[in-house]
Design a protein around this motif. Sequence first.
Motif, PDB file in Angstrom:
ATOM      1  N   UNK A  74       0.871  -1.282  -0.084  1.00 16.80           N
ATOM      2  CA  UNK A  74      -0.027  -0.149  -0.010  1.00 16.80           C
ATOM      3  C   UNK A  74       0.922   1.411   0.089  1.00 16.80           C
ATOM      4  N   UNK A  75       0.237   2.369  -0.228  1.00 16.76           N
ATOM      5  CA  UNK A  75       0.757   3.555  -0.169  1.00 16.76           C
ATOM      6  C   UNK A  75       1.678   3.947   1.025  1.00 16.76           C
ATOM      7  N   UNK A  76       2.964   4.343   1.033  1.00 16.83           N
ATOM      8  CA  UNK A  76       3.523   4.626   2.264  1.00 16.83           C
ATOM      9  C   UNK A  76       4.578   3.402   2.513  1.00 16.83           C
ATOM     10  N   UNK A  92       5.092   1.808 -14.333  1.00 18.70           N
ATOM     11  CA  UNK A  92       3.997   2.630 -13.956  1.00 18.70           C
ATOM     12  C   UNK A  92       2.776   2.423 -14.829  1.00 18.70           C
ATOM     13  N   UNK A  93       1.450   2.264 -14.052  1.00 19.39           N
ATOM     14  CA  UNK A  93       0.363   1.749 -14.861  1.00 19.39           C
ATOM     15  C   UNK A  93      -0.812   2.392 -14.062  1.00 19.39           C
ATOM     16  N   UNK A 119      -3.230   4.440  -9.123  1.00  9.79           N
ATOM     17  CA  UNK A 119      -1.822   4.204  -9.608  1.00  9.79           C
ATOM     18  C   UNK A 119      -1.260   3.129  -9.166  1.00  9.79           C
ATOM     19  N   UNK A 120      -0.574   2.369  -9.975  1.00  8.51           N
ATOM     20  CA  UNK A 120       0.182   1.322  -9.405  1.00  8.51           C
ATOM     21  C   UNK A 120       1.324   0.980 -10.089  1.00  8.51           C
ATOM     22  N   UNK A 121       2.403   0.018  -9.674  1.00  6.83           N
ATOM     23  CA  UNK A 121       3.494  -0.483 -10.216  1.00  6.83           C
ATOM     24  C   UNK A 121       3.394  -2.167 -10.416  1.00  6.83           C
ATOM     25  N   UNK A 122       3.736  -2.368 -11.654  1.00  4.22           N
ATOM     26  CA  UNK A 122       3.928  -3.862 -11.981  1.00  4.22           C
ATOM     27  C   UNK A 122       5.318  -4.101 -12.188  1.00  4.22           C
ATOM     28  N   UNK A 149       3.366  -5.541  -6.415  1.00  5.00           N
ATOM     29  CA  UNK A 149       2.290  -4.657  -6.845  1.00  5.00           C
ATOM     30  C   UNK A 149       2.028  -3.578  -5.982  1.00  5.00           C
ATOM     31  N   UNK A 150       2.901  -2.721  -6.009  1.00  2.14           N
ATOM     32  CA  UNK A 150       2.541  -1.433  -5.019  1.00  2.14           C
ATOM     33  C   UNK A 150       1.487  -0.570  -5.829  1.00  2.14           C
ATOM     34  N   UNK A 151       0.334  -0.395  -4.891  1.00  2.00           N
ATOM     35  CA  UNK A 151      -0.796   0.296  -5.545  1.00  2.00           C
ATOM     36  C   UNK A 151      -1.355   1.573  -4.555  1.00  2.00           C
TER      37      UNK A 151
END
Length: 240
Positions: A74-76, A92-93, A119-122, A149-151
Amino acid sequence: MNEQTSLQPNSEAKFAVPPPTLMTIPVEGSAKLFPVRRIYCVGRNYAAHAVEMGHDPSKEPPFFFQKNPDNIILAGADFPYPSKSSDVHFEAELVIALGKGGSNIPQAEALDHVFGYAVGLDMTRRDLQGEAKDLRRPWEVGKAFESSAPCGNIVPAAKIGHPTRGEIWLDVDGERRQTGDLNQLIWKTPEIIAYLSGLFILAPGDLIFSGTPSGVGAVERGQTMRLHVDGVGDLEVRVV
Ligand code: MN
């Protein structure tokens, strides 16, 4: 896994082993949580990225792979550099969060199934994905690893509508590395949902990572990634 926002199913006593934790993502501007069921990802969905990966960007049918719900951070949260790789890439996705499910969803009705966006990262072990491609093996070790999967928080479509244009970018330590525009997506949100729902039964809680623009590259421990999608938000993730 973020303890504060996790929910345990009740009646734990009836389980033979501890039940899995339900992954949840905060909903922007609300006390409610978005429960994550499945994570689908679209491959090569921006022409310039398809070209940089050595492929023809003509509109061939979309293809998909999956990550696991508990791969989300998660964020943070920091991104821990994964084991068994020395070439870990950011992608970036725009992430699509479904509020309704179904099969064979018509394109014209697809947006009614979207709860919101994030906004997320693959994150990708590019070396292991490359080996898998060479050996015609599946991509899980390259794509579906821990914390891959940061989201960011889910932003309801009721607030922002359905973004179809606007910048998507990613900086590493303040230097611009990826730039694109949502209007460059080869397969648009309604098309992705329509196509995917012909292959799988979609359900509330499903996330779809919609693909990345060109400029993907490696990160190292100690670097900070910051990504942005116009109208959706920002996410900052440190590699540790
Ligand atoms: Mn991707």
